[in-house]
Design an enzyme around this catalytic site. Structure first.
Site, mmCIF file in Angstrom:
data_model
loop_
_atom_site.group_PDB
_atom_site.id
_atom_site.type_symbol
_atom_site.label_atom_id
_atom_site.label_comp_id
_atom_site.label_asym_id
_atom_site.label_seq_id
_atom_site.Cartn_x
_atom_site.Cartn_y
_atom_site.Cartn_z
ATOM 1 N N LYS A 79 0.852 -1.185 0.000
ATOM 2 C CA LYS A 79 0.000 0.000 0.000
ATOM 3 C C LYS A 79 0.886 1.232 0.000
ATOM 4 C CE LYS A 79 -4.510 1.046 0.578
ATOM 5 N NZ LYS A 79 -5.720 0.290 0.224
ATOM 6 N N GLY A 179 -21.436 5.922 5.496
ATOM 7 C CA GLY A 179 -20.566 6.420 4.423
ATOM 8 C C GLY A 179 -21.201 6.170 3.073
ATOM 9 N N GLY A 181 -19.980 7.273 -0.002
ATOM 10 C CA GLY A 181 -19.020 7.645 -1.044
ATOM 11 C C GLY A 181 -19.120 6.695 -2.217
HETATM 12 P P1 NAD Z 1 -15.060 7.718 -0.471
HETATM 13 O O1 NAD Z 1 -14.094 8.732 0.011
HETATM 14 O O2 NAD Z 1 -15.636 7.837 -1.824
HETATM 15 O O3 NAD Z 1 -16.316 7.663 0.537
HETATM 16 C C1 NAD Z 1 -16.214 7.738 1.914
HETATM 17 C C2 NAD Z 1 -17.491 8.409 2.433
HETATM 18 O O4 NAD Z 1 -17.517 8.318 3.858
HETATM 19 C C3 NAD Z 1 -17.586 9.883 2.066
HETATM 20 O O5 NAD Z 1 -18.853 10.174 1.495
HETATM 21 C C4 NAD Z 1 -17.396 10.580 3.420
HETATM 22 O O6 NAD Z 1 -18.089 11.821 3.511
HETATM 23 C C5 NAD Z 1 -17.961 9.552 4.367
HETATM 24 N N1 NAD Z 1 -17.511 9.685 5.751
HETATM 25 C C6 NAD Z 1 -16.289 10.040 6.228
HETATM 26 N N2 NAD Z 1 -16.287 10.052 7.557
HETATM 27 C C7 NAD Z 1 -17.533 9.679 7.948
HETATM 28 C C8 NAD Z 1 -18.156 9.498 9.211
HETATM 29 N N3 NAD Z 1 -17.487 9.711 10.356
HETATM 30 N N4 NAD Z 1 -19.439 9.106 9.241
HETATM 31 C C9 NAD Z 1 -20.124 8.889 8.108
HETATM 32 N N5 NAD Z 1 -19.595 9.062 6.882
HETATM 33 C C10 NAD Z 1 -18.315 9.455 6.808
HETATM 34 O O7 NAD Z 1 -14.347 6.308 -0.253
HETATM 35 P P2 NAD Z 1 -14.739 4.907 -0.903
HETATM 36 O O8 NAD Z 1 -13.899 4.682 -2.086
HETATM 37 O O9 NAD Z 1 -16.219 4.791 -1.007
HETATM 38 O O10 NAD Z 1 -14.193 3.911 0.221
HETATM 39 C C11 NAD Z 1 -14.880 3.729 1.448
HETATM 40 C C12 NAD Z 1 -14.150 2.718 2.303
HETATM 41 O O11 NAD Z 1 -14.044 1.487 1.592
HETATM 42 C C13 NAD Z 1 -12.721 3.083 2.682
HETATM 43 O O12 NAD Z 1 -12.447 2.576 3.974
HETATM 44 C C14 NAD Z 1 -11.874 2.347 1.672
HETATM 45 O O13 NAD Z 1 -10.585 2.067 2.149
HETATM 46 C C15 NAD Z 1 -12.675 1.094 1.505
HETATM 47 N N6 NAD Z 1 -12.432 0.416 0.236
HETATM 48 C C16 NAD Z 1 -12.710 1.032 -0.933
HETATM 49 C C17 NAD Z 1 -12.483 0.371 -2.128
HETATM 50 C C18 NAD Z 1 -12.823 1.014 -3.445
HETATM 51 O O14 NAD Z 1 -12.787 0.310 -4.463
HETATM 52 N N7 NAD Z 1 -13.169 2.279 -3.490
HETATM 53 C C19 NAD Z 1 -11.969 -0.929 -2.116
HETATM 54 C C20 NAD Z 1 -11.706 -1.551 -0.893
HETATM 55 C C21 NAD Z 1 -11.941 -0.858 0.280
#
Ligand code: NAD
Length: 349
Positions: A79, A179, A181
């Site tokens: 990472k 979350g 996102g």
């Molecule tokens: P992202 O940044 O698009 O979304 C994260 C969301 O969480 C945002 O909308 C943010 O406002 C919200 N957030 C932050 N703090 C918060 C809180 N305290 N309470 C509620 N909401 C909160 O990220 P993502 O790509 O959707 O990834 C989300 C998680 O999944 C991360 O932990 C990431 O490591 C994991 N992940 C993502 C992927 C991927 O393909 N994107 C793959 C494996 C793991």
């Protein structure tokens, strides 16, 4: 353990890269290359200090090694984290400098998107390195991994519901999503299509309002979501949301989400297990994105084959449940043992 990873210095190599011109300060951590080059995304994040960034890189790279091993990918785990500072005004030159750092490792580490990085960032880095994935490619499979992650998490929730509650479908089940996102949003869409009732929270109020309208979700404040009553809790924001307090008092049957490192420590997994709450390990069910990136990197595949491979998360969850029944260990520990077996077997060959 050293640096808060719960163990000694088990990582193969961890390097700090700096570039004065762009303001880059990046840590690339390679946990293991026993199964192949270390594959894992790049996080762009504001850290309180350098040690926090180092701990994040070490924990995340270990998690990637487990994730890739359980997904049967021919890759080890690594990472990258880039420490975000106000001085980094030229994003393109920042990610080009990051690309040069990746290239300098000669293929030991392969990068892609993670929290805080975008397809455009990867395109900038790609001008400097071959060891990169997660971008649309002319006439070939590729692109943003998030929808594949969301699909895998959805499959994992379905499998957990079948295992724990003998449910053939998610219709009328209540799922609390933290979350909204890239992953959480797409997961909500799939859950709503499957007839699940949603309770959602995000610190971004505009996203919350849109999910309420689009998917008929009930909404709660960010600090309330872990306390609601629901069949499933799907953490899709940041890590360590299953604190000792949450593990002891939460009112869920299943915890299954997309966020990395959801448990504050393995002890919280034990607490959930003791309380009869099934935890679907994050690194088992959120592998859809890395499967997508890995297949894109290797080439010669298409959308349908990748989706079929992601759907294998279903069988893996059932296989894990069997290991849990046999060993009596909590799912998180059983999944770590399973991943370590695969890595150690490869290292011994
Ligand atoms: P992202 O940044 O698009 O979304 C994260 C969301 O969480 C945002 O909308 C943010 O406002 C919200 N957030 C932050 N703090 C918060 C809180 N305290 N309470 C509620 N909401 C909160 O990220 P993502 O790509 O959707 O990834 C989300 C998680 O999944 C991360 O932990 C990431 O490591 C994991 N992940 C993502 C992927 C991927 O393909 N994107 C793959 C494996 C793991």
């Amino acid at each position: 353990g050293l640096f808060g990873t719960g163990e000694g210095p088990a990582h193969e190599r961890t390097t700090l890269f700096t570039d004065a011109k762009s303001g880059l300060a990046a840590i690339i951590s390679v946990y293991s290359t026993a199964l192949g080059p270390a594959f894992g995304g790049c996080r762009y994040w504001t850290y309180a200090n350098g040690n926090d960034a180092l701990v994040d890189a070490l924990r995340l790279s270990q998690g990637m090694a487990y994730k890739n091993a359980l997904a049967d990918l021919p890759f080890g785990g690594g990472k990258a984290v880039i420490l975000r500072t106000p001085e980094q005004t030229d994003r393109t030159s920042l990610f080009k400098a990051f690309g040069r750092a990746v290239e300098s490792l000669g293929g030991l580490y392969i990068t892609a998107e993670d929290v805080g990085t975008t397809v455009d960032d990867m395109r900038a880095a790609q001008t400097e390195t071959r060891y990169i994935s997660g971008m649309p490619r002319d006439g070939e499979f590729g692109g943003n991994p998030s929808p594949k992650t969301a699909y895998g998490v959805f499959v994992g929730i379905e499998a957990a519901a079948q295992y724990v509650m003998d449910k053939k479908s998610l219709a009328d089940m209540t799922v609390a999503v933290q979350g909204l996102g890239s992953v959480g949003w797409d997961l909500c869409r799939r859950l709503a299509d499957a007839g699940a009732k949603l309770i959602v929270a995000d610190i971004d109020e505009a996203r919350v309002a849109e999910v309420r309208v689009r998917f008929g979700a009930q909404t709660v404040k960010p600090d309330e979501i872990a306390g609601v009553e629901a069949d499933v809790f799907a953490p899709c924001a940041l890590g360590a949301v299953i604190t000792p307090e949450v593990a002891e008092h939460c009112r869920f049957r299943i915890v299954a989400g997309g966020a990395n490192n959801q448990l504050a420590s393995l002890a919280e997994g034990d607490t959930l297990h003791r309380r009869g709450i099934f935890y679907a390990p994050d690194f088992l069910i959120n592998a859809g994105g890395i499967v997508s990136c890995a297949r894109e990197f290797l080439g010669g595949t298409d959308e349908a084959s990748v989706m079929t491979e992601v759907a294998k998360i279903r069988e893996r969850l059932f296989a894990l449940a069997q290991r849990v029944e046999k060993s009596g260990e909590a799912p998180a520990r059983a999944a770590v043992s399973w991943a370590r077996e695969k890595i150690e077997n490869a290292a011994a060959r």
